[in-house]
Design a protein around this motif. Structure first.
Motif, PDB file in Angstrom:
ATOM      1  N   VAL A 125     -20.399 -10.936  26.429  1.00  0.00           N
ATOM      2  CA  VAL A 125     -21.817 -10.677  26.172  1.00  0.00           C
ATOM      3  C   VAL A 125     -22.050 -10.316  24.707  1.00  0.00           C
ATOM      4  N   ARG A 130     -25.378 -16.634  23.511  1.00  0.00           N
ATOM      5  CA  ARG A 130     -26.057 -16.575  24.812  1.00  0.00           C
ATOM      6  C   ARG A 130     -26.088 -17.916  25.550  1.00  0.00           C
ATOM      7  N   TRP A 133     -22.861 -18.410  27.659  1.00  0.00           N
ATOM      8  CA  TRP A 133     -22.335 -17.352  28.524  1.00  0.00           C
ATOM      9  C   TRP A 133     -21.732 -17.913  29.806  1.00  0.00           C
ATOM     10  N   ASP A 323     -25.146 -23.418  33.175  1.00  0.00           N
ATOM     11  CA  ASP A 323     -25.769 -23.552  31.852  1.00  0.00           C
ATOM     12  C   ASP A 323     -26.742 -24.725  31.801  1.00  0.00           C
ATOM     13  N   ASN A 374     -21.355 -16.911  38.274  1.00  0.00           N
ATOM     14  CA  ASN A 374     -22.739 -17.286  38.012  1.00  0.00           C
ATOM     15  C   ASN A 374     -23.729 -16.258  38.541  1.00  0.00           C
ATOM     16  N   ALA A 377     -23.748 -13.620  35.858  1.00  0.00           N
ATOM     17  CA  ALA A 377     -24.468 -14.110  34.676  1.00  0.00           C
ATOM     18  C   ALA A 377     -25.981 -14.064  34.895  1.00  0.00           C
ATOM     19  N   GLU A 378     -26.426 -14.465  36.091  1.00  0.00           N
ATOM     20  CA  GLU A 378     -27.860 -14.456  36.409  1.00  0.00           C
ATOM     21  C   GLU A 378     -28.391 -13.026  36.488  1.00  0.00           C
ATOM     22  N   LYS A 381     -28.735 -11.589  33.013  1.00  0.00           N
ATOM     23  CA  LYS A 381     -29.839 -12.218  32.283  1.00  0.00           C
ATOM     24  C   LYS A 381     -31.149 -11.486  32.513  1.00  0.00           C
ATOM     25  N   ARG A 388     -27.548  -4.183  29.091  1.00  0.00           N
ATOM     26  CA  ARG A 388     -26.588  -5.145  29.624  1.00  0.00           C
ATOM     27  C   ARG A 388     -25.199  -4.545  29.805  1.00  0.00           C
ATOM     28  N   GLU A 458     -37.754 -13.304  40.397  1.00  0.00           N
ATOM     29  CA  GLU A 458     -37.684 -13.861  39.031  1.00  0.00           C
ATOM     30  C   GLU A 458     -38.976 -14.573  38.662  1.00  0.00           C
TER      31      GLU A 458
END
Length: 463
Positions: A125, A130, A133, A323, A374, A377-378, A381, A388, A458
């Motif tokens: 990170v 970014r 990632w 990504d 993933n 990562a989500e 985000k 973070r 989201e």
């Protein structure tokens, strides 16, 4: 970012990833040796499993501090402490003459593993761009993800041809090589802040984790056990006290601001349950193969290898998919594959053949690898930059706590059936394993629900 600097950064991430690899490898490498240890030390399955449960619990406790440690110390200092703790603890375990000393060594080595894993993700990170990632987390995840599922094969082979003590001797050598290589590439990437450490908050949260793990370990004694409910209630009270204390304390430990983002909470919960199923299943299967299938520890470990290797090699690809097309496809598809695999294990749980175990586990691993990194990562985000590191600490702590609680609950479920009597030990173990798999199937449904809620929330954030 210059090409040479990016190369150095990748090497730094890989050094921490390989250190994390040896730490995580021993999480599950001992699972397949439990029948041997039970005979050697004269302990039961629900006692010997503490070599894994206690190890993961200690990692979770250390990870509570990862956000603070990331600010208080340089990456190089944390890496040196990580390698040193792991090597010393593994040496104690290798020469342990009795079970208590073996467990002590496991707890000390867990200190090192607890430092290296969040360090790796914090570096990604902090020093990686970014837009990449997903790729870099996939690369790091390739190294780390192979460990818990290659562990039983590694442990089974070493135990079959040599002795379980050589598991620790081999990882000591590997950790020493990683240490020598890592000190040359890992540097100081940010300034050090000498903030005061919240010792009281740390102690409260550590005891909350301990009482939670001890509480779920009482499930094997039945749900009418006073110890079960007393420990679980104590754990929830301690979590509440920690929350109240954190609002008042001026000292740094963990910023609970991360939990004010509901979408992150659902993502973190899914991340927790993914690891629960992963570690819990890798505990059940080697024991199922040896006790029910009457196979050797070598076979018990090797059945997990094909699915682990195939899914592990695809890990960077899954990161690249994230990504390119976003999170929905890899997360939903990964969750569906894991849930389907758990259902297949449950439906055929009384009579699983070696081929069934290999295929069903391969499906489970594909789903886990597709969704796991993933999901993190989500979730990250969704947090602002200054939160973070705290969000990473929450995810990594929950991952290890999931492994600890998952091993304990799966062992307890199996123990309930094993203690019933009226049938052979092998038959009772098969029944207990089937019940455990139905439980993981229910958790798979919850994971899919968490994804639905996270993506729904989201939309509100974007608007």
């Amino acid at each position: 970012m210059e090409k040479s600097q990016e190369t150095k950064n990748i090497l730094a991430v890989l050094a921490t990833a390989f250190m994390s690899f040896v730490g995580i490898l021993t999480e599950t490498s001992l699972n397949v040796t439990f029948p041997t240890m039970m005979k050697q030390f004269g302990v039961s399955l629900d006692i010997v499993q503490w070599t894994t449960t206690g190890y993961l619990l200690m990692i979770a406790i250390i990870m509570i501090c990862s956000s603070y440690l990331n600010e208080r110390f340089t990456a190089r200092e944390l890496f040196i402490a990580s390698c040193s703790g792991f090597i010393i603890g593994s040496f104690i375990s290798a020469i342990a003459p009795d079970f208590p000393l073996l467990l002590l060594g496991r707890l000390i080595s867990a200190f090192g593993a607890g430092l290296s894993i969040p360090l790796m993700f914090n570096l990604i990170v902090e020093i990686m761009p970014r837009p990449k990632w997903g790729l870099y987390m996939g690369i790091a995840g390739l190294v780390v993800a192979m460990a818990p599922t290659l562990g039983p094969a590694f442990g089974g082979a070493v135990n079959y041809y040599l002795n379980w003590r050589y598991i620790f001797i081999i990882v000591i050598i590997f950790a020493a090589i990683v240490f020598i290589a890592g000190v040359f590439v890992i540097k100081k990437y940010h300034g050090v802040k000498k903030n005061s450490f919240d010792w009281l908050g740390f102690i409260i949260l550590a005891f909350a984790f301990i009482t939670l793990t001890l509480g779920v370990n009482q499930i094997s004694h039945g749900f009418k056990s006073w110890a079960l409910w007393g420990l679980l209630i104590s754990s929830f009270v301690l979590f509440y006290i920690f929350t109240m204390w954190s609002k008042k304390s001026q000292r740094r430990l963990l910023d609970l601001e991360v939990f004010k983002q509901p979408a992150f909470v659902y993502g973190a919960l899914a991340y927790f349950l993914l690891q629960f199923i992963n570690i819990g299943t890798s505990f059940v299967l080697p024991n199922y193969v040896q006790i029910v299938g009457q196979q050797s520890s070598l076979i018990g470990g090797l059945i997990l290898v094909p699915g682990s290797i195939i899914a592990g090699l695809l890990n960077p690809l899954f990161g690249s998919i994230y990504d390119r097309v976003g999170a929905k496809i890899p997360l939903y598809l990964g969750g569906i594959l894991m849930t389907t695999s758990c259902l297949l294990f449950a439906l055929f749980g009384l009579d699983l053949t070696i081929m069934m175990l290999i295929i069903f586990y391969g499906i489970l691993m594909l789903g886990h690898r597709m969704a796991f990194s993933n999901t993190m990562a989500e979730a990250l985000k969704l947090q602002s930059g200054h939160l973070r590191a705290d969000a990473t600490a929450v995810c990594q702590t929950s991952q290890q706590l999931a492994g600890s609680v998952g091993t304990t609950i799966m062992a307890s479920i199996m123990a309930i059936w094993q203690n019933k009597g009226g049938a052979s030990y092998a038959s009772l173990t098969a029944q207990g394993s089937q019940a455990a798999f139905y439980f993981t199937f229910a958790l798979g449904i919850i994971i899919l629900f968490c994804y639905f809620k996270m993506f729904d929330l989201e939309k509100v954030i974007v608007q």
